[in-house]
Design an enzyme around this catalytic site. Structure first.
Site, short mmCIF file in Angstrom:
data_model
loop_
_atom_site.label_atom_id
_atom_site.label_comp_id
_atom_site.label_asym_id
_atom_site.label_seq_id
_atom_site.Cartn_x
_atom_site.Cartn_y
_atom_site.Cartn_z
N ASP A 1 -23.12 35.10 43.96
CA ASP A 1 -24.54 35.24 44.25
C ASP A 1 -24.83 34.99 45.73
O ASP A 1 -24.00 34.42 46.46
CB ASP A 1 -25.34 34.27 43.38
CG ASP A 1 -26.69 34.83 42.95
OD1 ASP A 1 -27.22 35.72 43.65
OD2 ASP A 1 -27.22 34.37 41.93
N TRP B 1 -37.90 41.65 45.05
CA TRP B 1 -37.22 40.91 44.00
C TRP B 1 -37.85 41.23 42.66
O TRP B 1 -39.07 41.29 42.50
CB TRP B 1 -37.32 39.40 44.27
CG TRP B 1 -36.74 38.60 43.15
CD1 TRP B 1 -35.42 38.34 42.92
CD2 TRP B 1 -37.47 37.98 42.07
NE1 TRP B 1 -35.27 37.60 41.76
CE2 TRP B 1 -36.52 37.36 41.22
CE3 TRP B 1 -38.82 37.90 41.75
CZ2 TRP B 1 -36.88 36.66 40.08
CZ3 TRP B 1 -39.19 37.21 40.61
CH2 TRP B 1 -38.23 36.59 39.79
N CYS C 1 -24.03 39.80 43.22
CA CYS C 1 -25.41 39.46 42.87
C CYS C 1 -26.07 38.90 44.12
O CYS C 1 -25.42 38.23 44.93
CB CYS C 1 -25.43 38.44 41.73
SG CYS C 1 -27.08 37.87 41.28
N ASN D 1 -28.57 33.96 47.42
CA ASN D 1 -29.96 33.80 46.98
C ASN D 1 -30.97 33.55 48.08
O ASN D 1 -32.08 33.11 47.78
CB ASN D 1 -30.03 32.67 45.96
CG ASN D 1 -29.80 33.17 44.55
OD1 ASN D 1 -30.33 34.19 44.15
ND2 ASN D 1 -28.99 32.45 43.79
N ARG E 1 -35.36 28.35 48.70
CA ARG E 1 -34.71 27.90 47.46
C ARG E 1 -33.93 26.61 47.70
O ARG E 1 -32.88 26.39 47.13
CB ARG E 1 -33.81 28.99 46.89
CG ARG E 1 -33.55 28.89 45.38
CD ARG E 1 -32.80 30.09 44.86
NE ARG E 1 -32.58 30.00 43.41
CZ ARG E 1 -31.42 29.70 42.84
NH1 ARG E 1 -30.36 29.45 43.57
NH2 ARG E 1 -31.30 29.66 41.53
N ASP F 1 -23.13 30.29 33.98
CA ASP F 1 -23.88 30.52 35.21
C ASP F 1 -24.09 29.21 35.97
O ASP F 1 -23.35 28.23 35.78
CB ASP F 1 -25.21 31.22 34.88
CG ASP F 1 -25.71 32.10 36.02
OD1 ASP F 1 -26.34 31.55 36.96
OD2 ASP F 1 -25.49 33.32 35.99
N ASP G 1 -32.82 40.75 38.68
CA ASP G 1 -33.10 39.58 37.85
C ASP G 1 -34.12 39.90 36.77
O ASP G 1 -34.32 39.10 35.84
CB ASP G 1 -33.63 38.43 38.72
CG ASP G 1 -32.52 37.66 39.42
OD1 ASP G 1 -31.34 37.87 39.07
OD2 ASP G 1 -32.83 36.85 40.31
N LYS H 1 -19.15 35.71 39.14
CA LYS H 1 -20.46 36.24 39.53
C LYS H 1 -20.82 35.60 40.87
O LYS H 1 -21.13 34.42 40.94
CB LYS H 1 -21.51 35.91 38.48
CG LYS H 1 -22.90 36.50 38.75
CD LYS H 1 -23.87 36.08 37.65
CE LYS H 1 -25.26 36.65 37.86
NZ LYS H 1 -25.32 38.09 37.56
#
Length: 690
Positions: free
Chosen positions: A445, A168, A491, A447, A410, A333, A513, A443
């Site tokens: 993602d 990352w 992403c 994660n 997360r 975002d 990122d 976008k």
């Protein structure tokens, strides 16, 4: 172009500069003949007549020669196909027939009730290979089903392996070293492509940036994957790759079941690593990337300016400043939905937060459009927070192992997208969201990695590793069909899901990122070895860099670094001075002028980012753009000129900035003086052929 011998057992695929040939022996052994410069069918038949499978004690004659080695019989190389039934394991196939459908070759084999079809297709100089398995008998478990095995010619010199590795915030860094005996294995066991390796390798013996043979392979799969590069005992080299990391099982095929592997593409180039890159880029723009002939807009993204502290009024203020500097796409975002005031809640509840957006997203989207920009949002559909309405209603929709702790990374869990009810829920939510406001861009993602990939109650739970990816693809395809005006970005905490598979369904990718402009030079350098600037999103953010290292850099350096791909701005524009905003507007306008050259042009890596000056060049039609960045000047010594590439030596080129005229031959052999000096200096040079 596809040529077939009169006996129907030798096949030759030919592109503009290269050929690929294979042969089926009388014993139904499918052998590799040639991959390299263009040859004729007569040449391929001559190779077939001369090919020998020498005997050597304790070795299998076919090892290192087979096009697609299966498990079973006298073979000791890594099998591309490993299957088992209740009675036995392995494959003993017989050839059935070949089919030629336009430029696609299909070779059909049969093992009891399992039909195995090898597919070949030449697109320009890229060979696409994949496999279809169809079960017409008793249940078969696919332990391993790779897309292809690639065989390199024997060479006296040692092979060098190039790969892209990282983590990352440090993705896509190029590593190159000698290949030794045994296997080199890269891949991901994380459920997505991963930050650690891009699914691409290249091999050469003595290639430079612009000269020498390079063999490259790239896999189109967005889940767990593996590529193994093996130097066999006789020094032959084979590359095998496909979906899944190990042999724990992919799928169980009942009678009537089918499985199609992802494409594993291969490319030969005699133009060095630069020539190979340009061939990969051209292939993706022509055959992979949706709407590649449409240039991507300059975007603003709110994340680094606001993080989770979002309000409609605040976003309006940012949008006004973004429009004033010439931004074309404004993206809200994370933080606009559910109870999303931090990363601890809200994922899964894809409706606007009523306190932050009392009337939904439409009023903000309308204002953004009135300012002359498109409107975009961030989503992470494959995830769920335990603190969410979705999880409270459906805790069983997450991946988990019964009797085990549900691992949170997360503060979130992974939804089991292989479940039809989860698929339908996400379709309904996302379709409603995209219908609720004039949204132009998403976008998307991802994660966190898979950790507890369980499916309680499912007879064959490990199938979720494959079917999650298939469901992700199907959901993207369905949304694109229903909302054709919406563009999608891939992403995954930055560059964690970048591959030919996701690239065929998205318009651009978030490279990393890490937005530090110096770090980005190395990330973008590695990325360019396989993927084009047309998909490489790059942002200009604040200085000092408040995300990673606190590095201070000029706005000039930040913009020139980010202009190497799809330019974006991610800083807090409400804190930028009037002077900074005015300078930013000039850079954005300049990028809009060079955007067709950068996003559609041929890329030349003039100098790598190794501490001094680095530079990339783009050429498209009569236009040439050079982006040069200087990290540090040592001892006050003047920088050597940049030797350009890909120019017409007999032509005259005018510098757009100064009006100075340059002869093509001089630029090629003696170079262009940049005038860079000091630390963190940068420059854009535009040339036009007269």
């Amino acid at each position: 172009m596809l040529d077939i011998a009169t006996d129907g057992r030798t096949w030759l695929l030919t592109g503009p500069r290269s050929s690929y040939a294979l042969r089926l022996t009388e014993n139904d052994e499918l052998l590799h003949l040639h991959w390299g410069p263009r040859i004729t069918l007569a040449d391929a038949e001559d190779l077939a007549a001369r090919q020998e499978l020498p005997y050597w004690p304790f070795e299998a004659p076919v090892d290192g020669h087979e096009e697609y080695p299966v498990e079973g019989g006298p073979r000791f190389t890594r099998p591309a196909l490993s299957v088992r039934t209740e009675e036995r394991r392995g494959t003993e196939w017989t050839f059935q027939q070949y089919e030629a459908d336009g430029d696609e070759l299909r070779l059909r084999f049969l093992d009891d009730g399992l039909r195995i079809t090898l597919h070949y297709r030449m697109r320009d100089d890229v060979v696409e290979r994949w496999v279809t398995l169809a079960n017409e008998g008793t249940t078969v478990e696919l332990l391993r089903a790779d897309s292809a095995t690639w065989t390199l010619p024997r060479r006296e010199e040692s092979w060098r392996l190039s790969q892209l590795h990282g983590r990352w915030a440090a993705e896509s860094r190029l590593a190159r070293g000698e290949l030794t005996y045994g296997e080199k294995v890269i891949g991901s066991r994380r459920g997505h492509t991963g930050h650690q390796h891009l699914p691409w390798v290249a091999l050469d013996t003595d290639a430079t940036e612009e000269h020498g043979e390079v063999y490259g392979c790239a896999l189109g799969w967005s889940g767990s994957w593996r590529i193994a590069v093996a130097q066999l005992p006789d020094a032959r080299v084979q590359i095998t790759g496909g979906a899944g990391y190990d042999e724990s099982g992919l799928l169980r095929l009942e009678a009537g079941g089918t499985f199609t592997t992802p494409v594993f593409a291969g490319l030969w180039s005699d133009g060095g690593h630069g020539g190979a890159s340009r061939a990969w880029h051209a292939y993706q723009r022509a055959y992979v990337i949706p709407d590649a002939d449409r240039d991507r807009p300059v975007l603003f993204n709110s994340w680094e300016a606001t993080e989770f502290d979002i309000s409609e009024e605040q976003q309006r203020a940012l949008a006004e400043r973004a429009a004033a500097i010439g931004v074309e796409l404004f993206v809200v975002d994370d933080g606009w939905f559910g109870a999303r005031t931090s990363d601890r809640a809200g994922l899964g509840d894809w409706t606007p937060n009523p306190d932050r957006f009392p009337e939904g997203l439409k009023p903000l989207a309308d204002q953004v459009h009135a300012l002359g920009m498109q409107f975009g949002i961030w989503v992470e559909p494959e995830m769920v927070n335990p603190d969410s309405e979705l999880y409270r209603a459906h805790p069983d929709w997450a991946q988990f192992q019964p009797g085990r702790k549900r691992t949170e990374l997360r503060n979130q869990l992974v939804l089991n997208l292989a479940r039809p009810d989860v698929q339908e829920y996400l379709w309904e939510k996302l379709d409603a969201l995209l219908s609720s406001a004039p949204i132009d861009y998403v976008k998307w993602d991802f994660n966190r990695c898979f950790t507890d990939a369980g499916w309680p109650g499912e007879e064959y739970p490990q199938r979720l590793w494959i079917e999650h990816v298939h469901a992700y693809y199907a959901l993207l395809d369905r949304l694109r069909a229903a909302h054709p005006g919406v563009a999608f970005e891939s992403c995954s905490g930055g560059g964690g899901r970048i591959d030919l598979g996701v690239m065929s369904r998205t318009d651009q990718v978030w490279t990393s990122d890490n937005t530090d402009p110096l770090d980005r030079l190395a990330i973008q350098h590695g990325f360019s070895h396989i993927h084009p600037a047309r998909v490489m999103a790059a942002w200009v953010t604040d200085s000092p860099n408040n995300q990673l290292n606190g590095r201070v850099s000029s706005l000039r350096f930040r913009f020139v670094s980010a202009m190497a791909g799809v330019l974006g701005v991610g800083g807090d524009l409400t804190r930028w001075s009037d002077e900074e905003l005015a300078e930013a507007r000039e850079w954005v306008e300049l990028y809009k002028e060079i955007k067709p050259v950068v996003q559609r042009g041929d890329l030349y890596r003039l100098r790598p980012p190794s501490g001094g000056m680095s530079a990339v060049q783009y050429a498209h039609g009569d236009e040439v753009v050079v982006l040069a960045c200087l990290q540090a000047q040592h001892y006050g010594e003047p920088l050597p000129p940049l030797r350009l590439r890909g120019l017409d030596p007999a032509a005259i080129y005018e510098c757009r900035e100064t009006g100075e005229l340059h002869r093509g031959a001089v630029l090629l052999h003696h170079g262009l003086r940049t005038g860079l000096h000091g630390d963190f200096d940068a420059k854009v040079v535009r040339l036009r052929r007269m």
